[in-house]
Design a protein around this motif. Structure first.
Motif, PDB file in Angstrom:
ATOM      1  N   LEU A 205       0.840  -1.189   0.000  1.00 12.81           N
ATOM      2  CA  LEU A 205       0.000   0.000   0.000  1.00 12.81           C
ATOM      3  C   LEU A 205       0.879   1.243   0.000  1.00 12.81           C
ATOM      4  N   ASP A 206       0.643   2.119  -0.964  1.00 17.02           N
ATOM      5  CA  ASP A 206       1.299   3.431  -0.967  1.00 17.02           C
ATOM      6  C   ASP A 206       0.366   4.379  -0.230  1.00 17.02           C
ATOM      7  N   GLY A 207       0.473   4.362   1.094  1.00 12.24           N
ATOM      8  CA  GLY A 207      -0.469   5.095   1.921  1.00 12.24           C
ATOM      9  C   GLY A 207      -0.157   6.581   1.991  1.00 12.24           C
ATOM     10  N   ARG A 208      -1.193   7.395   1.913  1.00 14.12           N
ATOM     11  CA  ARG A 208      -1.079   8.853   2.037  1.00 14.12           C
ATOM     12  C   ARG A 208      -2.177   9.338   2.981  1.00 14.12           C
ATOM     13  N   PRO A 209      -2.045   9.053   4.276  1.00 15.79           N
ATOM     14  CA  PRO A 209      -3.131   9.381   5.200  1.00 15.79           C
ATOM     15  C   PRO A 209      -3.559  10.839   5.180  1.00 15.79           C
ATOM     16  N   ASP A 211      -3.216  13.247   2.792  1.00 13.14           N
ATOM     17  CA  ASP A 211      -3.868  13.622   1.532  1.00 13.14           C
ATOM     18  C   ASP A 211      -5.177  12.870   1.313  1.00 13.14           C
ATOM     19  N   HIS A 212      -5.147  11.579   1.536  1.00 16.86           N
ATOM     20  CA  HIS A 212      -6.316  10.752   1.222  1.00 16.86           C
ATOM     21  C   HIS A 212      -7.487  10.981   2.165  1.00 16.86           C
ATOM     22  N   THR A 213      -7.253  11.654   3.288  1.00 15.08           N
ATOM     23  CA  THR A 213      -8.352  11.984   4.201  1.00 15.08           C
ATOM     24  C   THR A 213      -8.688  13.476   4.163  1.00 15.08           C
ATOM     25  N   HIS A 214      -8.167  14.179   3.133  1.00 19.95           N
ATOM     26  CA  HIS A 214      -8.415  15.616   2.993  1.00 19.95           C
ATOM     27  C   HIS A 214      -8.078  16.366   4.286  1.00 19.95           C
ATOM     28  N   ASP A 215      -6.811  16.234   4.700  1.00 23.32           N
ATOM     29  CA  ASP A 215      -6.329  16.886   5.921  1.00 23.32           C
ATOM     30  C   ASP A 215      -7.150  16.466   7.147  1.00 23.32           C
ATOM     31  N   ASP A 218     -11.963  13.642   6.571  1.00 26.05           N
ATOM     32  CA  ASP A 218     -12.711  12.403   6.347  1.00 26.05           C
ATOM     33  C   ASP A 218     -12.583  11.401   7.492  1.00 26.05           C
ATOM     34  N   TYR A 225      -8.598   5.263   8.261  1.00 26.09           N
ATOM     35  CA  TYR A 225      -7.792   5.076   7.059  1.00 26.09           C
ATOM     36  C   TYR A 225      -6.858   3.907   7.368  1.00 26.09           C
TER      37      TYR A 225
END
Length: 346
Positions: A205-209, A211-215, A218, A225
């Motif tokens: 997994l290329d995780g981007r907590p 970014d992927h949770t909109h700061d 989410d 996440y």
């Protein structure tokens, strides 16, 4: 009665309107370094609370960085020495930026040290800063300009191995990188249970907590996440909170320090979120975390205690959300304060 876990399921983290309003008033971006002359930076008072245990290898660099802040307004620095066996307390006591130094008679853990510092703090905002975190010069102004009674402001860390920083020498010539923090770029292991949830991933997994949770927006309503939820984003190596809110929930649970390592900051985060606070990241607020010479051995010792602290956390999550504890917190901490040695008076 509603449990702390159930209360989190009711709480959103819709902070976008708050950050946009601040940008409209200040004229600069939420994630931009803040000019020291910005008038908003004088709105709230700040206390920096630094729990310290055997950090003589890096504490001078950490305190020098606080002294070198561009902030034009006064702030206090409270160092609580957790019964160190090296020269940590002496270093803190003689540094000009430090306003208060306490020394515990015996080791109690970071949660207790932070509680003592919080009780003594005079600022409306408390910045919890680990004693191995070196801050760029704009950070204090970034925080004081944005802090409110209803927000938790989260900073980030860039770990540096000891052989690269050698106690912090030359660190400020470099710029810490946001992506070095696992809450920003996260590549979890495959095929073994993750620490927090116990989930086992079967693929990379290329995780981007972040970014992927909109700061982190989410992560409201108890969302996750993968192995991250909103309380887990509240890491006290570098986080700013309203002091009154911390007192209201009873501060940090000192039992975590007696059990071992970890989770006391996650639990505080859960309590603050349940009480209605929003968790907002500051991408420009990144400090260098200076690893000790024996970093790997320390990490293994910490991991060995993780099951106990995690069990304590989930036990507390099944209890009612704490509130109205200011009086009892002050009473308990005042009793402990009487046992401490004051190396530099408040």
């Amino acid at each position: 009665m509603t449990t702390l876990h159930e209360e989190l399921l009711r709480r959103n983290n819709f902070h976008t309107s708050s950050t946009r309003s601040w940008e409209a008033i200040s004229g600069i971006g939420w994630h931009e370094p803040t000019p020291s002359e910005l008038s908003l930076a004088a709105v709230r008072t700040l206390s920096v609370v630094v729990p310290a245990y055997n950090v003589s290898y890096c504490l001078p660099a950490v305190l020098d960085a606080l002294e070198g802040q561009h902030h034009r307004h006064g702030f206090e620095v409270i160092v609580v020495d957790d019964a160190s066996t090296d020269t940590t307390a002496a270093i803190a006591a003689r540094h000009p930026v430090v306003t208060t130094v306490l020394r515990l008679p015996e080791r109690a853990g970071g949660a207790t040290a932070r509680n003592l510092g919080t009780a003594l703090a005079r600022g409306q905002t408390v910045l919890y800063l680990d004693a191995d975190m070196v801050l760029p010069p704009h950070v204090i102004t970034d925080i004081t300009a944005r802090a409110t009674d209803t927000t938790v402001l989260v900073g980030f860390r860039h770990n540096l191995p000891y052989d690269l920083h050698q106690g912090g020498r030359g660190v400020l010539a470099e710029h810490p990188q946001l992506g070095a923090d696992h809450r920003v770029v996260w590549r979890p292991p495959v095929g073994r249970p993750l620490l927090y949830t116990g989930v086992t991933l079967t693929e990379r997994l290329d995780g981007r907590p972040l970014d992927h949770t909109h700061d982190f927006v989410d992560l409201g309503y108890g969302q996750r996440y993968v192995d991250w939820d909103l309380p887990r984003m509240v890491v006290t190596c570098l986080v700013a909170v309203p002091r009154a809110a911390v007192l209201n929930v009873g501060g940090f649970d000192p039992e975590f320090g007696r059990i071992g390592w970890g989770m006391e900051d996650t639990y505080l985060g859960a309590c603050l979120i349940a009480s209605g606070l929003l968790v907002i990241p500051l991408r420009q607020v990144v400090g260098f975390h200076l690893d000790p010479p024996d970093a790997e051995q320390q990490w293994q010792r910490k991991l060995a205690t993780w099951p106990g602290t995690l069990a304590r956390y989930w036990d507390l999550m099944r209890r009612p959300a704490p509130t109205g504890r200011t009086h009892s917190f002050i009473a308990e901490v005042s009793e402990l304060l009487r046992t401490c040695e004051v190396l530099r008076p408040h």
